[in-house]
Design an enzyme around this catalytic site. Structure first.
Site, mmCIF file in Angstrom:
data_model
loop_
_atom_site.group_PDB
_atom_site.id
_atom_site.type_symbol
_atom_site.label_atom_id
_atom_site.label_comp_id
_atom_site.label_asym_id
_atom_site.label_seq_id
_atom_site.Cartn_x
_atom_site.Cartn_y
_atom_site.Cartn_z
ATOM 1 C CE1 TYR A 1 -3.900 2.252 0.592
ATOM 2 C CE2 TYR A 1 -2.638 3.147 2.419
ATOM 3 C CZ TYR A 1 -3.721 3.212 1.561
ATOM 4 O OH TYR A 1 -4.614 4.258 1.680
ATOM 5 C CG ASP A 2 2.857 2.122 3.629
ATOM 6 O OD1 ASP A 2 1.630 1.946 3.591
ATOM 7 O OD2 ASP A 2 3.512 2.087 4.685
ATOM 8 N NE ARG B 1 -10.807 1.777 6.459
ATOM 9 C CZ ARG B 1 -10.953 2.512 5.357
ATOM 10 N NH1 ARG B 1 -10.176 3.528 5.129
ATOM 11 N NH2 ARG B 1 -11.902 2.217 4.484
ATOM 12 C CG ASN C 1 -12.114 -3.580 14.030
ATOM 13 O OD1 ASN C 1 -12.850 -4.071 13.197
ATOM 14 N ND2 ASN C 1 -10.995 -4.155 14.439
ATOM 15 C CG PHE C 2 -12.165 0.811 18.699
ATOM 16 C CD1 PHE C 2 -11.587 -0.438 18.541
ATOM 17 C CD2 PHE C 2 -11.376 1.859 19.181
ATOM 18 C CE1 PHE C 2 -10.234 -0.660 18.826
ATOM 19 C CE2 PHE C 2 -10.032 1.653 19.485
ATOM 20 C CZ PHE C 2 -9.461 0.402 19.301
ATOM 21 C CD GLN D 1 -1.484 2.010 18.848
ATOM 22 O OE1 GLN D 1 -1.176 2.051 20.025
ATOM 23 N NE2 GLN D 1 -2.099 0.971 18.305
ATOM 24 C CD GLN E 1 5.234 10.717 16.972
ATOM 25 O OE1 GLN E 1 4.773 11.248 17.961
ATOM 26 N NE2 GLN E 1 6.455 10.970 16.528
HETATM 27 P P1 NAD Z 1 -12.671 1.918 0.196
HETATM 28 O O1 NAD Z 1 -12.016 0.583 0.253
HETATM 29 O O2 NAD Z 1 -14.006 2.068 0.828
HETATM 30 O O3 NAD Z 1 -12.783 2.416 -1.299
HETATM 31 C C1 NAD Z 1 -11.887 2.061 -2.319
HETATM 32 C C2 NAD Z 1 -12.693 1.697 -3.553
HETATM 33 O O4 NAD Z 1 -11.786 1.360 -4.620
HETATM 34 C C3 NAD Z 1 -13.582 0.475 -3.337
HETATM 35 O O5 NAD Z 1 -14.892 0.751 -3.765
HETATM 36 C C4 NAD Z 1 -12.926 -0.625 -4.178
HETATM 37 O O6 NAD Z 1 -13.839 -1.578 -4.662
HETATM 38 C C5 NAD Z 1 -12.289 0.214 -5.282
HETATM 39 N N1 NAD Z 1 -11.164 -0.460 -5.935
HETATM 40 C C6 NAD Z 1 -10.130 -1.117 -5.350
HETATM 41 N N2 NAD Z 1 -9.310 -1.608 -6.292
HETATM 42 C C7 NAD Z 1 -9.826 -1.254 -7.496
HETATM 43 C C8 NAD Z 1 -9.446 -1.491 -8.841
HETATM 44 N N3 NAD Z 1 -8.339 -2.186 -9.133
HETATM 45 N N4 NAD Z 1 -10.226 -0.991 -9.833
HETATM 46 C C9 NAD Z 1 -11.363 -0.295 -9.550
HETATM 47 N N5 NAD Z 1 -11.776 -0.058 -8.292
HETATM 48 C C10 NAD Z 1 -11.017 -0.524 -7.280
HETATM 49 O O7 NAD Z 1 -11.631 2.944 0.830
HETATM 50 P P2 NAD Z 1 -11.756 4.510 1.130
HETATM 51 O O8 NAD Z 1 -11.480 4.682 2.556
HETATM 52 O O9 NAD Z 1 -13.011 5.053 0.561
HETATM 53 O O10 NAD Z 1 -10.491 5.053 0.335
HETATM 54 C C11 NAD Z 1 -10.601 5.763 -0.892
HETATM 55 C C12 NAD Z 1 -9.234 6.278 -1.283
HETATM 56 O O11 NAD Z 1 -8.737 7.172 -0.285
HETATM 57 C C13 NAD Z 1 -8.183 5.184 -1.437
HETATM 58 O O12 NAD Z 1 -7.361 5.480 -2.548
HETATM 59 C C14 NAD Z 1 -7.377 5.283 -0.173
HETATM 60 O O13 NAD Z 1 -6.048 4.853 -0.357
HETATM 61 C C15 NAD Z 1 -7.451 6.770 0.128
HETATM 62 N N6 NAD Z 1 -7.248 7.029 1.562
HETATM 63 C C16 NAD Z 1 -8.223 6.730 2.470
HETATM 64 C C17 NAD Z 1 -7.990 6.966 3.813
HETATM 65 C C18 NAD Z 1 -9.039 6.690 4.869
HETATM 66 O O14 NAD Z 1 -8.778 6.898 6.045
HETATM 67 N N7 NAD Z 1 -10.233 6.250 4.533
HETATM 68 C C19 NAD Z 1 -6.757 7.469 4.245
HETATM 69 C C20 NAD Z 1 -5.785 7.738 3.289
HETATM 70 C C21 NAD Z 1 -6.045 7.509 1.946
HETATM 71 N N1 UDP Z 2 -6.120 -0.620 15.904
HETATM 72 C C1 UDP Z 2 -6.448 -1.163 17.145
HETATM 73 N N2 UDP Z 2 -7.469 -2.035 17.194
HETATM 74 C C2 UDP Z 2 -8.208 -2.406 16.108
HETATM 75 C C3 UDP Z 2 -7.876 -1.845 14.859
HETATM 76 C C4 UDP Z 2 -6.819 -0.963 14.787
HETATM 77 O O1 UDP Z 2 -5.815 -0.859 18.155
HETATM 78 O O2 UDP Z 2 -9.140 -3.220 16.267
HETATM 79 C C5 UDP Z 2 -5.019 0.349 15.839
HETATM 80 C C6 UDP Z 2 -3.957 0.028 14.790
HETATM 81 O O3 UDP Z 2 -2.979 -0.831 15.311
HETATM 82 C C7 UDP Z 2 -3.417 1.407 14.491
HETATM 83 C C8 UDP Z 2 -4.630 2.332 14.669
HETATM 84 O O4 UDP Z 2 -5.567 1.598 15.443
HETATM 85 O O5 UDP Z 2 -2.440 1.773 15.417
HETATM 86 C C9 UDP Z 2 -5.279 2.750 13.355
HETATM 87 O O6 UDP Z 2 -5.517 1.592 12.601
HETATM 88 P P1 UDP Z 2 -6.264 1.618 11.195
HETATM 89 O O7 UDP Z 2 -6.148 0.244 10.628
HETATM 90 O O8 UDP Z 2 -7.624 2.181 11.357
HETATM 91 O O9 UDP Z 2 -5.458 2.669 10.328
HETATM 92 P P2 UDP Z 2 -3.914 2.920 10.028
HETATM 93 O O10 UDP Z 2 -3.054 2.022 10.877
HETATM 94 O O11 UDP Z 2 -3.788 2.626 8.588
HETATM 95 O O12 UDP Z 2 -3.738 4.330 10.396
#
Ligand code: NAD
Ligand code: UDP
Length: 313
Positions: free
Chosen positions: A148-149, A189, A193-194, A212, A279
């Site tokens: 992902y990253d 997430r 989850n919570f 964290q 953090q």
């Molecule tokens: P989400 O999983 O709900 O939405 C992602 C969507 O992309 C889904 O509908 C999935 O079916 C679609 N998708 C995945 N792979 C695909 C592919 N190969 N072709 C077409 N569609 C595809 O996630 P979200 O939280 O709505 O995230 C949306 C965007 O925002 C993502 O790019 C994510 O990386 C970015 N983002 C989200 C967060 C967050 O906290 N929600 C944080 C940082 C970045």
């Molecule tokens: N986390 C947790 N319990 C859960 C799910 C996540 O303690 O049931 C923690 C996880 O380890 C991370 C933070 O919550 O430190 C945020 O996790 P999330 O997966 O939502 O997002 P990201 O790590 O990508 O910021």
């Protein structure tokens, strides 16, 4: 432009953030084309707009080329939760990298503006706090989160190379943890989850010691920022951090959710996943300066709406 309406493509539009964005774009009188392979998307997310006369949906995987005519592209396609993006890591990298190449190619041919939803994960486990856009990050390139990253980092590289090579109107936004209605209830997430655990009276699974930190942005604020970014002039490319700078430990979040749900759940500590950032908090000076934007929704206020959504699922 058809009938004065901008034609806007939203990839990943059936997901959590994408579905809110599609709704807001329709409200702004755009014609919206949603493209999604439904990997983590859900048709229910589109229930309210599915029959809108200016909305259409194509089931398509962005790792394959797409030929449509549009004016703007929001590229959101990518699974976003650790459980989902680690389930098929090769496809995760492909979606960010090949998907971006395909969408940038589409933008080049149609002369569209294109916005990439990048992520705070490009900073990895950050050594500077809060994170500014100048920070290059601390990412393990072979760990379980790297699909992902590094996929998102490579996508940013591609966006900026298309800019340097073709002077394209690109926009890159780095999104910090966002929450709200339509989060997937089982995507692991922390907010979803919570809340689900608290509603079911199950143990609240805090990973590590819960010290964290994360900063949580409500989805309506985030979608507002995405649209503001798309509307900026050619010289504004980003990357721009978008998130809520309010910083909470995961233990604080657990306690807040238990209190707000009125749950009898108890906190249970579980091992911290590998490479879990310690953090995270955005410096949003650039968003304030270039987008005249800052989040309006406090965590409690956003949680009320999110808890309500999950209660009524
Ligand atoms: P989400 O999983 O709900 O939405 C992602 C969507 O992309 C889904 O509908 C999935 O079916 C679609 N998708 C995945 N792979 C695909 C592919 N190969 N072709 C077409 N569609 C595809 O996630 P979200 O939280 O709505 O995230 C949306 C965007 O925002 C993502 O790019 C994510 O990386 C970015 N983002 C989200 C967060 C967050 O906290 N929600 C944080 C940082 C970045
Ligand atoms: N986390 C947790 N319990 C859960 C799910 C996540 O303690 O049931 C923690 C996880 O380890 C991370 C933070 O919550 O430190 C945020 O996790 P999330 O997966 O939502 O997002 P990201 O790590 O990508 O910021």
């Amino acid at each position: 432009m058809r009938g004065g309406r901008k034609r806007v493509l939203v990839t990943g539009g059936a997901g959590f953030i994408g579905s809110h964005l599609c709704e807001q774009l329709l409200a702004r009188k755009c014609e919206v084309l949603c493209v999604d392979n439904m990997y983590t998307g859900n048709r229910d997310n589109l229930r309210d707009i599915a029959n809108h006369p200016y909305f259409s949906f194509i089931r398509h995987d962005v790792t394959f080329p797409l030929f449509v005519e549009v004016d703007e592209i929001f590229n959101l396609a990518a699974p976003a939760s650790p459980i989902h993006y680690q389930f098929d890591p090769v496809q995760t990298t492909k979606t960010s990298v090949i998907g971006s190449i395909n969408m940038l190619g589409l933008a080049k041919r149609t002369k569209s503006k294109i916005l990439q939803t990048s992520t705070s994960e490009v900073y990895g486990d950050p050594q500077i706090h809060p994170q500014t856009e100048e920070y290059w990050g601390n990412v393990n390139c072979i760990g379980p989160r790297s699909c992902y990253d590094e996929g998102k980092r490579c996508a940013e590289t591609l966006f900026f190379d298309y800019r340097r090579q073709y002077n394209m109107p690109i926009k890159v936004v780095r999104i910090f943890n966002t929450y709200g209605p339509r989060m997937h209830p089982n995507d692991g997430r922390v907010v979803s989850n919570f809340i689900m655990q608290a509603l079911r009276g199950e143990p609240i699974t805090v990973f590590g010691e819960g010290q964290q930190t994360r900063s949580f942005c409500y989805v309506d604020d985030l979608v507002d920022a995405l649209q503001r970014m798309m509307d900026t002039e050619h010289d504004v490319t980003g990357p721009i951090n978008v998130g809520n700078p309010g910083e909470f430990t995961i233990k604080q979040l657990a306690e807040l959710v238990i209190e707000m749900v009125g749950s009898k759940s108890k906190i249970e500590y579980r091992p911290l996943p590998q490479d879990d950032p310690k953090q995270r908090k955005p410096d949003i000076s650039k968003a304030k300066q270039f987008l005249d934007w800052q989040p309006k929704t406090q965590l409690r206020e956003g949680l009320v709406k999110t808890i309500d959504y999950f209660r009524n699922l």
